[in-house]
Design an enzyme around this catalytic site. Structure first.
Site, PDB file in Angstrom:
ATOM      1  N   SER A  53       0.596  -1.888  -0.510  1.00 41.74           N
ATOM      2  CA  SER A  53      -0.124  -0.059  -0.206  1.00 41.74           C
ATOM      3  C   SER A  53       0.825   1.159   0.177  1.00 41.74           C
ATOM      4  CB  SER A  53      -0.689  -0.064   1.400  1.00 41.74           C
ATOM      5  OG  SER A  53      -2.303  -1.142   0.691  1.00 41.74           O
ATOM      6  N   GLY A  54       0.362   2.246  -0.313  1.00 41.54           N
ATOM      7  CA  GLY A  54       1.593   3.838  -0.179  1.00 41.54           C
ATOM      8  C   GLY A  54       0.939   4.156  -1.368  1.00 41.54           C
ATOM      9  N   HIS A  55       0.515   3.520  -2.197  1.00 34.57           N
ATOM     10  CA  HIS A  55       0.514   3.550  -3.734  1.00 34.57           C
ATOM     11  C   HIS A  55      -0.735   3.853  -4.382  1.00 34.57           C
ATOM     12  CE1 HIS A  55       4.240   1.912  -3.947  1.00 34.57           C
ATOM     13  NE2 HIS A  55       3.897   0.508  -4.202  1.00 34.57           N
ATOM     14  N   HIS A 217       9.238   2.971  -4.083  1.00 33.23           N
ATOM     15  CA  HIS A 217       9.548   3.418  -2.533  1.00 33.23           C
ATOM     16  C   HIS A 217      10.826   4.167  -2.104  1.00 33.23           C
ATOM     17  CE1 HIS A 217       7.944  -0.501  -4.782  1.00 33.23           C
ATOM     18  NE2 HIS A 217       7.585  -0.588  -3.844  1.00 33.23           N
TER      19      HIS A 217
END
Lengths: 328, 195
Positions: A53-55, A217
């Site tokens: 996650s984080g995208h 990242h």
């Protein structure tokens, strides 16, 4: 760390709930999992993707008719685990098999491959492709090859459209083999990203510094230098892509400009304007373009530029094919 | 080596990971994506819970529970690598409970999944170093520390640190450091197996 959160440990759970409650007419959560699945339930090949996650909006934002059947959300910047991917495969399988779009990161590949092994023991046909579109890091000295970044979204779009029109698992596999070499991406970062559970940026750039080629990242790129104008940044990135594609006047391309999380759309449009100028100057036809945040790196500032050489009229049709998703 | 000793070993491993979570993430921030400590912590917490709940009665079953807990909770590359190690050790334990054989099986399991070669700055370096030292009854804390220190001057060619190329030189490999905790905990609890 100044973020709109409750507890870093609950961020994935709460994010998925927020997303699925907001768009209940398109997607739902499979209970007790980190899987977002389409409410559409037609008998087609299942198409799944996912990763750390984080995208956002990748990958759950691309779940829905015409794109992904399901997305598996890992922890922040961390691949989902094989048990979760296996649940997604089972749920996405309507008897026609499941295709997985995996980005070229060793963790993603290992977890998705383990899930494929487990699903095949259940008798489910699983195929997959590995997207490695980032041209920033060269594969000659890096045995891992190139990273999978924003171009992955175009793969979701094209394969999803083909599946919606009835492609079989084998046809999806050969379509992915055909398109992957034509998709290439390069990015530039203005700042690092702060993973909530870590609480501080993964890397720090001075106020007037940028780094070319940073991964999604925050992995290092190929050059750090002083901030430049949008036109000069566009020139650097377009030149890098030209080294790969060798532009010829009259060539047909698709274009994706992707914000990495903290760069406003206003700046992305300025950059897009510069990219269009450079490409039209060399006689390139842009048949499809998309500008915005599609494959972000949490709060990283910067953009990536993806080009896809369109050698087949069908690919353009797939890119323009209508979908029902949260974020396309 | 009995069931209680192996459980003590894994519990001590969990403690070392918990105590060094931030250090592991800091190491990973230098050459990876900064989450190795948090990922491993999630894994060892799940491991302890499941070992308590399922109460495995053989060494093979302990390793199997551990494998599933780590694989399903760590994520990233470390999850499948540690998962593959303990799964291979679980299978091996059904035929041999010799520690050297078990660790060698684990090292081979990691290599089969991750496809790294020796000296690529990955955790297989320390796994094979420990397996070899056990084979000749010469495992000491020094062997573990040296294996960790040796990663510092290597250039990563496998794993996420490989994207750094030469810039990976000068940093410890986080997966090797976390494996070092596993082996330190092992030494402290399985003294009888070492001599």
């Amino acid at each position: 760390m100044k973020k709109l959160i409750n507890n870093p440990a609950h961020i994935i759970d709460e994010m998925i709930n927020g997303l699925t409650k907001s768009y209940a007419h398109l997607v739902k959560r499979i209970e007790n999992t980190t899987i977002v699945i389409s409410i559409e339930n037609a008998a087609k090949v299942g198409l799944i993707s996912g990763g750390g996650s984080g995208h956002e909006p990748a990958h759950a934002g691309f779940v829905g008719q015409g794109m992904l059947t399901a997305a598996v959300c890992g922890q922040v910047f961390t691949s989902p685990t094989p048990d979760q991917i296996l649940i997604a495969i089972r749920a996405a399988n309507k008897g026609h098999g499941v295709f997985m779009v995996v980005k070229n990161y060793s963790g993603d590949i290992m977890n998705f491959e383990m899930a494929k092994d487990l699903a095949e023991m259940d008798g489910i046909d699983v195929e997959y492709c590995i997207v490695a579109d980032d041209i920033a890091v060269e594969n000659s000295t890096y045995t891992q090859g190139r990273r999978g970044v924003a171009g992955t979204v175009l793969v979701h779009k094209i394969l999803g459209a083909a599946i919606d029109q009835g492609a079989t698992l084998a046809e999806v596999k050969s379509l992915s083999d055909a398109i992957l070499p034509h998709i290439k991406t390069i990015g530039v970062a203005f700042s690092g990203a702060t993973v909530p559970e870590v609480g501080k940026p993964g890397f720090v750039l001075a106020d007037d510094e940028i780094e070319y080629g940073v991964g999604i990242h925050g992995e290092p790129g190929y050059r750090r230098e002083k901030l430049q104008s949008s036109a000069d940044l566009a020139k650097e990135l377009v030149n890098k892509l030209n080294n790969e594609f060798n532009f010829q006047s009259g060539d047909n391309y698709a274009l994706l400009i992707n914000g990495l999380g903290s760069t406003p759309l206003m700046e992305q449009y300025v950059f897009a304007n510069d990219v269009f100028k450079l490409l039209t100057n060399v006689g390139i036809n842009i048949h499809f373009s998309k500008i915005g945040n599609y494959m972000t790196a949490i709060d990283m500032a910067g953009v990536s530029l993806t080009l896809m050489k369109l050698d087949n009229q069908k690919w353009t049709e797939y890119l323009n094919y209508g979908v029902k998703t949260v974020a396309w | 080596m009995n069931v209680q000793e192996v459980l003590n070993w894994l519990n001590d491993f969990a403690t070392l990971i918990t105590d060094n979570k931030d250090y592991l993430s800091d190491l990973d921030t230098s050459i990876g994506d900064g989450d190795h400590g948090n990922n491993m912590l999630r894994g060892v917490i799940a491991m302890q819970q499941q070992l308590t709940e399922k109460q495995p009665t053989t060494i093979g079953d302990i390793f199997k529970v551990t494998a599933m807990a780590l694989m399903s909770n760590v994520g990233g590359a470390s999850g499948p690598l540690y998962g593959s190690a303990f799964m291979a050790m679980s299978k091996k334990a059904n035929e041999s409970e010799v520690l050297a054989d078990l660790i060698l099986a684990g090292a081979n399991g990691i290599q089969a999944r991750g496809k790294a070669e020796l000296n690529e700055k990955t955790m297989i370096d320390i796994w094979f170093a420990v397996a070899n030292a056990l084979q000749v009854k010469q495992l000491t804390q020094r062997v573990i520390d040296d294996a960790i220190a040796a990663t510092k001057n290597l250039q990563a060619t496998k794993g996420r640190a490989s994207y750094l190329g030469e810039r990976s030189i000068g940093h410890l490999d986080p997966g090797t450091v976390s494996s070092g905790y596993l082996f330190t905990a092992m030494m402290n609890n399985l003294q009888g197996e070492l001599a």
